[in-house]
Design a protein around this motif. Structure first.
Motif, mmCIF file in Angstrom:
data_model
loop_
_atom_site.group_PDB
_atom_site.id
_atom_site.type_symbol
_atom_site.label_atom_id
_atom_site.label_comp_id
_atom_site.label_asym_id
_atom_site.label_seq_id
_atom_site.Cartn_x
_atom_site.Cartn_y
_atom_site.Cartn_z
ATOM 1 N N ARG A 280 0.826 -1.216 0.000
ATOM 2 C CA ARG A 280 0.000 0.000 0.000
ATOM 3 C C ARG A 280 0.859 1.264 0.000
ATOM 4 N NH1 ARG A 280 -4.600 -1.790 4.477
ATOM 5 N NH2 ARG A 280 -5.475 -3.509 3.257
ATOM 6 N N ASP A 281 2.111 1.104 -0.397
ATOM 7 C CA ASP A 281 3.026 2.243 -0.515
ATOM 8 C C ASP A 281 3.351 2.855 0.843
ATOM 9 O OD1 ASP A 281 4.662 3.932 -1.941
ATOM 10 O OD2 ASP A 281 3.104 5.415 -2.303
ATOM 11 N N ARG A 282 3.469 2.011 1.862
ATOM 12 C CA ARG A 282 3.819 2.465 3.207
ATOM 13 C C ARG A 282 5.021 1.671 3.704
ATOM 14 N NH1 ARG A 282 -2.262 2.934 5.870
ATOM 15 N NH2 ARG A 282 -2.893 4.792 4.719
ATOM 16 N N VAL A 283 6.113 1.822 2.999
ATOM 17 C CA VAL A 283 7.321 1.069 3.327
ATOM 18 C C VAL A 283 7.846 1.470 4.703
ATOM 19 C CG1 VAL A 283 9.703 0.582 2.612
ATOM 20 C CG2 VAL A 283 7.889 0.755 0.901
ATOM 21 N N GLN A 284 7.689 2.738 5.076
ATOM 22 C CA GLN A 284 8.157 3.166 6.397
ATOM 23 C C GLN A 284 7.436 2.414 7.509
ATOM 24 O OE1 GLN A 284 10.731 5.335 7.153
ATOM 25 N NE2 GLN A 284 10.387 4.439 9.175
ATOM 26 N N THR A 285 6.138 2.170 7.334
ATOM 27 C CA THR A 285 5.410 1.370 8.314
ATOM 28 C C THR A 285 5.993 -0.027 8.407
ATOM 29 O OG1 THR A 285 3.368 2.623 7.928
ATOM 30 C CG2 THR A 285 3.141 0.439 8.912
ATOM 31 N N SER A 286 6.353 -0.601 7.262
ATOM 32 C CA SER A 286 6.969 -1.928 7.247
ATOM 33 C C SER A 286 8.289 -1.930 8.002
ATOM 34 C CB SER A 286 7.189 -2.388 5.799
ATOM 35 O OG SER A 286 5.988 -2.398 5.072
ATOM 36 N N LEU A 287 9.106 -0.907 7.780
ATOM 37 C CA LEU A 287 10.389 -0.830 8.476
ATOM 38 C C LEU A 287 10.196 -0.580 9.968
ATOM 39 C CD1 LEU A 287 12.590 1.168 5.931
ATOM 40 C CD2 LEU A 287 12.262 -1.298 6.158
ATOM 41 N N ASN A 288 9.160 0.198 10.318
ATOM 42 C CA ASN A 288 8.845 0.376 11.740
ATOM 43 C C ASN A 288 8.552 -0.973 12.401
ATOM 44 O OD1 ASN A 288 9.065 3.137 11.416
ATOM 45 N ND2 ASN A 288 6.864 3.506 11.357
ATOM 46 N N LEU A 289 7.790 -1.806 11.698
ATOM 47 C CA LEU A 289 7.476 -3.129 12.228
ATOM 48 C C LEU A 289 8.726 -3.983 12.362
ATOM 49 C CD1 LEU A 289 4.162 -4.024 10.348
ATOM 50 C CD2 LEU A 289 4.499 -4.083 12.827
ATOM 51 N N ALA A 290 9.565 -3.969 11.330
ATOM 52 C CA ALA A 290 10.755 -4.820 11.327
ATOM 53 C C ALA A 290 11.728 -4.429 12.433
ATOM 54 C CB ALA A 290 11.437 -4.752 9.961
ATOM 55 N N TYR A 291 12.183 -3.182 12.397
ATOM 56 C CA TYR A 291 13.179 -2.752 13.384
ATOM 57 C C TYR A 291 12.571 -2.644 14.779
ATOM 58 C CZ TYR A 291 16.201 -1.736 9.412
ATOM 59 O OH TYR A 291 16.975 -1.847 8.291
ATOM 60 N N GLY A 292 11.283 -2.277 14.861
ATOM 61 C CA GLY A 292 10.627 -2.218 16.161
ATOM 62 C C GLY A 292 10.533 -3.591 16.810
ATOM 63 N N SER A 293 10.270 -4.619 16.008
ATOM 64 C CA SER A 293 10.202 -5.978 16.541
ATOM 65 C C SER A 293 11.576 -6.443 17.008
ATOM 66 C CB SER A 293 9.660 -6.938 15.477
ATOM 67 O OG SER A 293 8.334 -6.608 15.127
ATOM 68 N N ALA A 294 12.617 -6.137 16.237
ATOM 69 C CA ALA A 294 13.976 -6.509 16.642
ATOM 70 C C ALA A 294 14.356 -5.816 17.942
ATOM 71 C CB ALA A 294 14.964 -6.152 15.535
ATOM 72 N N LEU A 295 14.049 -4.523 18.039
ATOM 73 C CA LEU A 295 14.368 -3.771 19.262
ATOM 74 C C LEU A 295 13.603 -4.304 20.462
ATOM 75 C CD1 LEU A 295 14.543 -0.077 18.035
ATOM 76 C CD2 LEU A 295 16.283 -1.261 19.380
ATOM 77 N N ALA A 296 12.317 -4.568 20.275
ATOM 78 C CA ALA A 296 11.516 -5.079 21.385
ATOM 79 C C ALA A 296 11.998 -6.457 21.814
ATOM 80 C CB ALA A 296 10.045 -5.130 20.984
ATOM 81 N N SER A 297 12.396 -7.275 20.845
ATOM 82 C CA SER A 297 12.866 -8.621 21.162
ATOM 83 C C SER A 297 14.092 -8.578 22.067
ATOM 84 C CB SER A 297 13.192 -9.380 19.872
ATOM 85 O OG SER A 297 13.608 -10.693 20.150
ATOM 86 N N ILE A 298 15.052 -7.694 21.750
ATOM 87 C CA ILE A 298 16.243 -7.587 22.591
ATOM 88 C C ILE A 298 15.930 -6.799 23.864
ATOM 89 C CG2 ILE A 298 18.656 -6.875 22.691
ATOM 90 C CD1 ILE A 298 18.689 -6.907 19.645
ATOM 91 N N GLY A 299 15.306 -5.643 23.701
ATOM 92 C CA GLY A 299 15.108 -4.729 24.814
ATOM 93 C C GLY A 299 14.205 -5.257 25.900
#
Length: 366
Positions: A280-299
């Motif tokens: 849907r042309d919202r790549v930033q939302t996708s990156l928020n999900l990706a990096y946010g999940s990685a950060l939450a997993s470690i943090g």
């Protein structure tokens, strides 16, 4: 998002599937399941993943970005952390490296798999995927810092033999993880929220994107059903894990493959949600999900494990081996080159997916 989807009639599949999946979890928890029961649980797991993505989108539409992607990432990670601690308490010494393996698998899947898939989908749609370099770069820097402090340093510290932290070092790592994650969330949602908002190309004309947000009641119902669906996803993944373990053992594969498979299952909601956002042309939302999940997993995982270590017996292995450290360094290097320009083509998406493929292959054939 259709009007019917927001009204949530009692017969709507997105209401029934999470409840049925939770019921399947209740009846399967702690039992040895026959083959047909494993198949039913697996179907419930798949349905719960799709329902979780739907309800996450409803919540995100109500609260807006980046709160929507943050809610999904944190919800999945909290339940995943609970699962890890439960398995470590029950598993004894054989689960000494479970936290490390799960966290590293999450980092590789999110920073290479979800990022690569999102860039690929976004580039196929508009030839060039566009996103905010400021927000994505800050998120990647936070992931790299937390991963190094929590997963690389234990291999080189000398206070305790083996790839382990001493008590004081583990406490520092836990406090640093919480502090940096809290700082990131503050920057993402308050101080520099605009760095994490979608950057569109102006070509998306979907009605869903311009529809009125769901009501507060509909969003609250979706939030509750999202939590139910996520509990069902993680719980049913644990229910089918004995079958996965026996299959891995019969195939003569390393035990670490079990953690990879379970991580792939648990991260399915974020993966599907990110792919849909990119389409849907919202790549930033996708990156928020990706990096946010990685950060939450470690943090969130490292502090939880630090607390759990007070009553866990046996060693707690956190340090990565040489192969995984190389893959982590490659992931950070490639990710930096990807996000620094705020634009990506099919090539960048393909590179990330190749790095993920290398990690999966080496997990099977170390």
């Amino acid at each position: 998002m259709s009007t019917g989807a927001r009204r949530f009639p009692a017969t709507h599949w997105t209401v029934l599937v999470p409840l049925v999946s939770l019921l399947a979890l209740v009846f399967s928890w702690g039992r040895d399941l026959p083959g047909y029961a494993v198949a039913i649980v697996a179907l419930c797991l798949a349905g719960a993943v799709l329902a979780a993505v739907h309800h996450a989108e409803v919540v995100a539409h109500r609260v807006g970005e980046p709160f929507g992607s943050l809610a999904l990432a944190v919800a999945v990670t909290v339940i995943e952390v609970a699962l890890i601690v439960t398995l470590m308490v029950d598993g004894g010494a054989k689960t000494a490296s479970l936290a490390r393996d799960t966290v590293f698998a999450a980092v590789m899947i999110t920073c290479n798999g979800i990022v690569g898939l999102s860039l690929l989908v976004g580039a196929l749609r508009n030839r060039v995927a566009v996103f905010n370099a400021e927000g994505s770069g800050a998120a990647l820097a936070s992931v790299a810092t937390l991963a190094t402090l929590s997963l690389v340093l234990p291999t080189f510290t000398t206070s305790k033999p083996g790839p382990e932290f001493s008590g004081a070092q583990l406490t520092f790592a836990a406090c640093a993880s919480l502090a940096l994650y809290g700082l990131f969330v503050s920057v993402q949602t308050i101080r520099h929220r605009d760095y994490f908002l979608p950057v569109g190309t102006g070509t998306d004309t979907r009605d869903d994107d311009h529809a009125a947000p769901p009501t507060a009641r509909a969003a609250a119902i979706s939030l509750g059903l999202l939590l139910v669906a996520l509990v069902a996803v993680v719980g049913n993944a644990k229910a089918v894990s004995p079958t996965i373990e026996s299959g891995v053992a019969e195939a003569g594969l390393p035990q670490a493959v079990v953690g990879v498979v379970i991580a792939l299952l648990v991260l399915l909601p974020e993966t599907l949600a990110a792919a849909r956002a990119a389409s849907r042309d919202r790549v930033q939302t996708s990156l928020n999900l990706a990096y946010g999940s990685a950060l939450a997993s470690i943090g969130l995982t490292i502090p939880a494990i630090a607390l759990a270590s007070l009553w866990l017996s046996g060693p707690l292995v956190l340090g990565l081996g040489p192969v995984h450290m190389v893959l982590l360094a490659l992931t950070v290097s490639v990710g930096t080159l990807t996000v620094v320009l705020g634009r990506a083509t099919l090539l960048q998406g393909g590179v990330h997916l190749v790095v993920l493929a290398a990690y999966l292959f080496l997990a099977v054939s170390p």
